[in-house]
Design an enzyme around this catalytic site. Structure first.
Site, short mmCIF file in Angstrom:
data_model
loop_
_atom_site.label_atom_id
_atom_site.label_comp_id
_atom_site.label_asym_id
_atom_site.label_seq_id
_atom_site.Cartn_x
_atom_site.Cartn_y
_atom_site.Cartn_z
CG ASN A 7 32.59 -1.97 52.50
OD1 ASN A 7 32.76 -1.35 51.46
ND2 ASN A 7 32.10 -3.20 52.53
CD GLU A 34 32.02 -4.31 48.87
OE1 GLU A 34 31.64 -4.69 47.75
OE2 GLU A 34 31.27 -3.71 49.67
CG ASP A 150 31.15 -5.27 55.56
OD1 ASP A 150 30.33 -5.75 56.36
OD2 ASP A 150 30.87 -5.00 54.37
CG ASN A 152 28.44 -8.40 54.76
OD1 ASN A 152 27.64 -7.49 54.59
ND2 ASN A 152 29.46 -8.61 53.94
CG ASP A 221 30.88 -1.72 58.56
OD1 ASP A 221 31.61 -2.15 57.65
OD2 ASP A 221 29.73 -1.29 58.37
CG ASP A 250 27.01 0.92 50.65
OD1 ASP A 250 28.24 0.80 50.85
OD2 ASP A 250 26.39 0.12 49.93
CG HIS A 251 29.82 -0.16 54.56
ND1 HIS A 251 29.63 -1.21 55.43
CD2 HIS A 251 29.46 -0.63 53.33
CE1 HIS A 251 29.18 -2.26 54.78
NE2 HIS A 251 29.06 -1.94 53.49
#
Length: 260
Positions: A7, A34, A150, A152, A221, A250-251
């Site tokens: 991501n 993203e 990802d 989530n 992930d 942030d991933h």
């Protein structure tokens, strides 16, 4: 064959990091989520210059997925079937030829689902049900499948630094985790957990409250492998060092190596 999910959290904001990483990686297929870009604004030329083929399924400002690969795919399909009204760019699949046959790679950006008391959570669960239906159909082909993305989803308590802190979050709801298990019950293998049961294997650290410095992370992930792909699994790992780079996502990337 090394398949990676990452991501990127905005291709424009992370392009320098991505290009640096691409110059160093030995990955064959990279699934990005993203990208937050329409297809025509994706930095295709910069990536193609490094020797990668580019396929995108973009959307202005948010969502969006891309598949980068060393070789051109035989087939590319965009959008998760099952809801013609869903215009979110969250799913793309590509088929690649190898010396051992084809490999189908799906790049997914599964809905976050928060807050859980809004329509976002039912949408997340409905999307996961559609993914389950899609997978049932693809498994009937008896070909190697990798669903990289990802999700989530925090699958288990040891996949987050503090389970109690996530009890009210869509990523850790029983319904969410059950939907993930239902994918596994179709015969899918979580590549990272297939090779390690170590704690603190995280792929995401929030930008807030010093989460990275404190290692307050979560694992959301994943690469799920069909039986035909899992039988070829050589290794899996998480490239956590890129989280320490300047202006990081942030991933971080997670990878699976298959013997194709």
């Amino acid at each position: 064959m090394k398949i990676v999910t990452w991501n990127i959290n905005g291709i424009k904001a992370r392009l320098d990091n991505l290009l640096t990483w691409l110059k160093e990686t030995d990955a064959d297929v990279i699934c990005l989520q993203e990208i937050k870009s329409v297809d025509e604004n994706f930095p295709r030329l910069e990536i193609e210059t490094l020797g990668f083929h580019v396929e995108t399924h973009g959307q202005k400002g948010f969502n969006g997925v891309a598949i980068l690969s060393r070789t051109s795919p035989d087939e590319v399909l965009r959008g998760l079937p099952g809801d013609d009204a869903d215009d979110h760019a969250r799913f793309m699949e590509a088929v690649f030829s190898t010396a051992s046959g084809v490999v189908r790679v799906a790049c997914i950006y599964l809905p976050n689902g928060n807050p859980i008391d809004t329509p976002k959570f039912p949408y997340k669960l409905a999307w996961m049900k559609r993914l389950h239906t899609w997978l049932e159909g693809r498994l009937a082909l008896e070909e190697p499948i990798v669903i990289a993305g990802d999700y989530n989803v925090i699958p288990e308590p040891y996949d987050c630094y503090n389970p109690a802190a996530w009890l009210g979050d869509a990523l850790f709801q029983p319904e969410t985790r059950n939907a993930y298990r239902m994918l596994q019950h179709l015969g899918m293998t979580d590549a990272v957990r297939a090779v390690s049961d170590a704690p603190a294997l995280y792929t995401f650290w929030d930008y807030q409250a010093g989460a990275w410095q404190k290692n307050n992370g979560i694992r959301i992930d994943h690469l799920l492998l069909s039986p035909e792909a899992a039988s070829k699994l050589v290794s899996a790992d998480i490239d956590r060092q890129v989280r320490s780079w300047e202006k990081p996502s942030d991933h971080v990337p997670a990878a699976a190596v298959l013997a194709f």
